[in-house]
Design a protein around this motif. Sequence first.
Motif, PDB file in Angstrom:
ATOM      1  N   SER A 155      -0.035  -2.250  -8.289  1.00  0.00           N
ATOM      2  CA  SER A 155       1.100  -2.321  -7.372  1.00  0.00           C
ATOM      3  C   SER A 155       1.098  -3.651  -6.624  1.00  0.00           C
ATOM      4  O   SER A 155       0.042  -4.229  -6.364  1.00  0.00           O
ATOM      5  CB  SER A 155       1.014  -1.164  -6.377  1.00  0.00           C
ATOM      6  OG  SER A 155       1.961  -1.297  -5.347  1.00  0.00           O
TER       7      SER A 155
ATOM      8  N   PHE B 218       3.819  -0.617  -9.886  1.00  0.00           N
ATOM      9  CA  PHE B 218       4.857  -0.344  -8.882  1.00  0.00           C
ATOM     10  C   PHE B 218       5.294  -1.638  -8.211  1.00  0.00           C
ATOM     11  O   PHE B 218       4.475  -2.467  -7.824  1.00  0.00           O
ATOM     12  CB  PHE B 218       4.332   0.629  -7.832  1.00  0.00           C
ATOM     13  CG  PHE B 218       5.335   1.011  -6.780  1.00  0.00           C
ATOM     14  CD1 PHE B 218       6.300   1.968  -7.032  1.00  0.00           C
ATOM     15  CD2 PHE B 218       5.323   0.404  -5.530  1.00  0.00           C
ATOM     16  CE1 PHE B 218       7.224   2.326  -6.059  1.00  0.00           C
ATOM     17  CE2 PHE B 218       6.240   0.752  -4.560  1.00  0.00           C
ATOM     18  CZ  PHE B 218       7.199   1.708  -4.828  1.00  0.00           C
TER      19      PHE B 218
ATOM     20  N   ASN C 241      12.444   4.534  -9.572  1.00  0.00           N
ATOM     21  CA  ASN C 241      11.427   3.491  -9.685  1.00  0.00           C
ATOM     22  C   ASN C 241      11.557   2.665 -10.961  1.00  0.00           C
ATOM     23  O   ASN C 241      10.622   1.957 -11.351  1.00  0.00           O
ATOM     24  CB  ASN C 241      10.006   4.069  -9.587  1.00  0.00           C
ATOM     25  CG  ASN C 241       9.655   4.482  -8.170  1.00  0.00           C
ATOM     26  OD1 ASN C 241      10.148   3.895  -7.211  1.00  0.00           O
ATOM     27  ND2 ASN C 241       8.803   5.485  -8.030  1.00  0.00           N
TER      28      ASN C 241
ATOM     29  N   ASN D  24       2.801   4.415  -2.626  1.00  0.00           N
ATOM     30  CA  ASN D  24       2.611   3.929  -3.991  1.00  0.00           C
ATOM     31  C   ASN D  24       1.780   2.657  -4.050  1.00  0.00           C
ATOM     32  O   ASN D  24       1.854   1.900  -5.021  1.00  0.00           O
ATOM     33  CB  ASN D  24       3.968   3.676  -4.653  1.00  0.00           C
ATOM     34  CG  ASN D  24       4.679   4.956  -5.025  1.00  0.00           C
ATOM     35  OD1 ASN D  24       4.391   5.572  -6.043  1.00  0.00           O
ATOM     36  ND2 ASN D  24       5.614   5.374  -4.182  1.00  0.00           N
TER      37      ASN D  24
END
Length: 247
Positions: free
Chosen positions: A204, A34, A178, A28
């Motif tokens: 992320s 993220f 998540n 990810n």
Amino acid sequence: MDKLVYTAATGLKAHMASQAAIANNMANASTIGFRADRVVFDRMQLSGSALDTRTPASEEVVDADRRPGAIMQTGRPLDVAIAGDAWLTVQAPDGTEAYTRRGDLQVAPTGVLETGDGFPVMGSGGPITVPPAESIKIASDGSISIVPPGGDPANPQALDKIKLASPKGSDTVKGLDNLLHVKGGGVLPEDLDAKLQSGALEGSNVNMTQALVDMIENQRAYEVQANLMKEAKNMDESSASLMRLPS
């Protein structure tokens, strides 16, 4: 001997969970909003006494690295980056409130405003539904306005306001979905001072270099635990041989 084997076995299980979290982070590294996983460890109780072993808590629920990711400009009206520590409120699959930093919003065929991974965005009265419109605008405070078909672009209509929540002072944990959840249930208070940056996204926060280092270190620690279990087996066999009576 039993405690030694138990220590080695729980160590192996813990490092397997950690390796899975590291692999998920690496997968990810380019996912919008993220936050890197980290395994939560607690002391395990056995027969009423604490052992010096570690095991993933809450059935291997993971927590998140709370550091922000880099902001990327997109120019897309439905893309929003959240400033500071606030989180976007969404509806989890079980109907409860959950929280995310993913700001690539989209309008589903049903009219529901969703995140890029399909979670409905919550407003002042529940999931936000967007009627047919020529344009949609999201203000810095989360207010949504639309220009209906044939409407005047100079006079947009107020629709709803995205609920932005603050995790400060609350015990939160990142789940396997998540999303951020309040530990033990409940909801986070609304952050009235939170701001959004329209036309931008937060990337992320996974550091690939650090993730590779963590994977190597975790693999070495796993090998230590595996060798410990092997030594326990050898010690057990040696003890058993001493107990055998001569023929």
